[in-house]
Design a protein around this motif. Structure first.
Motif, PDB file in Angstrom:
ATOM      1  N   UNK A 100       0.830  -1.201   0.000  1.00  0.00           N
ATOM      2  CA  UNK A 100       0.000   0.000   0.000  1.00  0.00           C
ATOM      3  C   UNK A 100       0.868   1.256   0.000  1.00  0.00           C
ATOM      4  N   UNK A 101       1.943   1.229   0.776  1.00  0.00           N
ATOM      5  CA  UNK A 101       2.809   2.401   0.848  1.00  0.00           C
ATOM      6  C   UNK A 101       3.472   2.684  -0.497  1.00  0.00           C
ATOM      7  N   UNK A 102       3.873   1.639  -1.203  1.00  0.00           N
ATOM      8  CA  UNK A 102       4.493   1.835  -2.512  1.00  0.00           C
ATOM      9  C   UNK A 102       3.509   2.469  -3.484  1.00  0.00           C
ATOM     10  N   UNK A 103       2.287   1.950  -3.534  1.00  0.00           N
ATOM     11  CA  UNK A 103       1.292   2.539  -4.436  1.00  0.00           C
ATOM     12  C   UNK A 103       0.904   3.932  -3.959  1.00  0.00           C
ATOM     13  N   UNK A 104       0.857   4.148  -2.657  1.00  0.00           N
ATOM     14  CA  UNK A 104       0.559   5.485  -2.138  1.00  0.00           C
ATOM     15  C   UNK A 104       1.573   6.497  -2.682  1.00  0.00           C
ATOM     16  N   UNK A 105       2.847   6.142  -2.662  1.00  0.00           N
ATOM     17  CA  UNK A 105       3.883   7.048  -3.189  1.00  0.00           C
ATOM     18  C   UNK A 105       3.679   7.315  -4.672  1.00  0.00           C
ATOM     19  N   UNK A 106       3.305   6.286  -5.417  1.00  0.00           N
ATOM     20  CA  UNK A 106       3.049   6.459  -6.857  1.00  0.00           C
ATOM     21  C   UNK A 106       1.903   7.438  -7.082  1.00  0.00           C
ATOM     22  N   UNK A 111      -0.084  12.997  -8.319  1.00  0.00           N
ATOM     23  CA  UNK A 111      -0.832  14.202  -7.964  1.00  0.00           C
ATOM     24  C   UNK A 111       0.076  15.431  -8.013  1.00  0.00           C
ATOM     25  N   UNK A 112       1.274  15.297  -7.472  1.00  0.00           N
ATOM     26  CA  UNK A 112       2.209  16.422  -7.452  1.00  0.00           C
ATOM     27  C   UNK A 112       2.581  16.868  -8.863  1.00  0.00           C
ATOM     28  N   UNK A 113       2.667  15.919  -9.783  1.00  0.00           N
ATOM     29  CA  UNK A 113       3.055  16.229 -11.162  1.00  0.00           C
ATOM     30  C   UNK A 113       1.864  16.655 -12.027  1.00  0.00           C
ATOM     31  N   UNK A 114       0.654  16.603 -11.456  1.00  0.00           N
ATOM     32  CA  UNK A 114      -0.530  16.962 -12.230  1.00  0.00           C
ATOM     33  C   UNK A 114      -1.049  15.838 -13.105  1.00  0.00           C
ATOM     34  N   UNK A 135      -7.866  14.022  -5.620  1.00  0.00           N
ATOM     35  CA  UNK A 135      -8.032  12.569  -5.608  1.00  0.00           C
ATOM     36  C   UNK A 135      -7.915  12.019  -4.177  1.00  0.00           C
ATOM     37  N   UNK A 136      -8.852  11.171  -3.788  1.00  0.00           N
ATOM     38  CA  UNK A 136      -8.821  10.502  -2.484  1.00  0.00           C
ATOM     39  C   UNK A 136      -7.878   9.302  -2.605  1.00  0.00           C
ATOM     40  N   UNK A 137      -6.631   9.503  -2.218  1.00  0.00           N
ATOM     41  CA  UNK A 137      -5.602   8.478  -2.403  1.00  0.00           C
ATOM     42  C   UNK A 137      -5.925   7.212  -1.612  1.00  0.00           C
ATOM     43  N   UNK A 138      -6.366   7.362  -0.376  1.00  0.00           N
ATOM     44  CA  UNK A 138      -6.646   6.181   0.449  1.00  0.00           C
ATOM     45  C   UNK A 138      -7.779   5.350  -0.144  1.00  0.00           C
TER      46      UNK A 138
END
Length: 199
Positions: free
Chosen positions: A133-139, A144-147, A153-156
């Motif tokens: 989950x943490x790996x996909x969370x970072x992706x 999001x940061x790059x647009x 977007x609700x990441x969780x």
């Protein structure tokens, strides 16, 4: 000198025993499934004493967790070239492991055991669920940061939906998770994003 030599030659034997136990466990759970899996059977297949297994793993569940993680530590790194390639690479690693019958049986067994064993549940979440989950969370956050994905977007929730689909395919379908899952899941992301932007 003799004592030193005996200590040094003992280490490779320990690693050989570890490997024999993990290989035996993998073969047994692939052949017989979780219901017939036992430490006694692993010991017999690996030709080691049962105590040799319990010195390394406190329970059947702990052995299965390390069996599932075996080799994942050296998994290929994500491309780092954008949301699409990174998402597909991560999901491909997940799908590849779950399409192997032994590892699919390991996960199903662990899910069963974790419902009645609080300690195993914590270990299962900490070593298998949370890192993925943490790996996909970072992706998702990087996208999001790059647009590449909407700022709102609700990441969780996206993590729940993605991994929920993985688990559903594994435990609630006859055919199991299919090899095209990464492409199809990414396609859903892209369709939703396009609809949101009015493209």
């Amino acid at each position: 000198m003799t004592q030193v030599a005996s200590v040094r030659t003992g280490r490779p034997r320990d690693q050989a025993v570890n490997r024999a136990i993990l290989d035996a466990a993998r073969d047994l759970i692939a052949e017989q499934g979780y219901g017939s899996f036992s430490i006694e059977a692993v010991a017999a297949r690996a030709a080691v004493a049962k105590q040799s297994i319990y010195r390394r793993w406190a329970s059947k569940g702990a052995l299965l967790i390390d069996l599932y993680m075996d080799g994942l530590e050296s998994a290929r790194p994500l491309p780092g070239t954008g949301f699409g390639p990174d998402f597909k690479a991560l999901m491909s690693q997940t799908v590849q492991r779950q399409r192997d019958m032994a590892y699919a049986n390991v996960l199903k067994g662990l899910m069963i055991e974790a419902q009645s064993d609080a300690d195993l549940r914590q270990l299962f979440i900490a070593k298998i669920v949370a890192p993925r989950r943490e790996t996909l969370r970072r992706v998702l956050l990087q996208a999001k940061d790059k647009g590449e994905l909407p700022a709102g977007l609700d990441v969780e929730m996206m993590l729940d939906l993605t991994f929920g689909a993985v688990w559903f395919n594994m435990i609630a379908t006859v055919e199991g998770i299919q090899s095209d899952f990464p492409e199809r899941a990414l396609g859903v992301f892209e369709t939703l994003m396009a609809a949101r932007s009015g493209a």
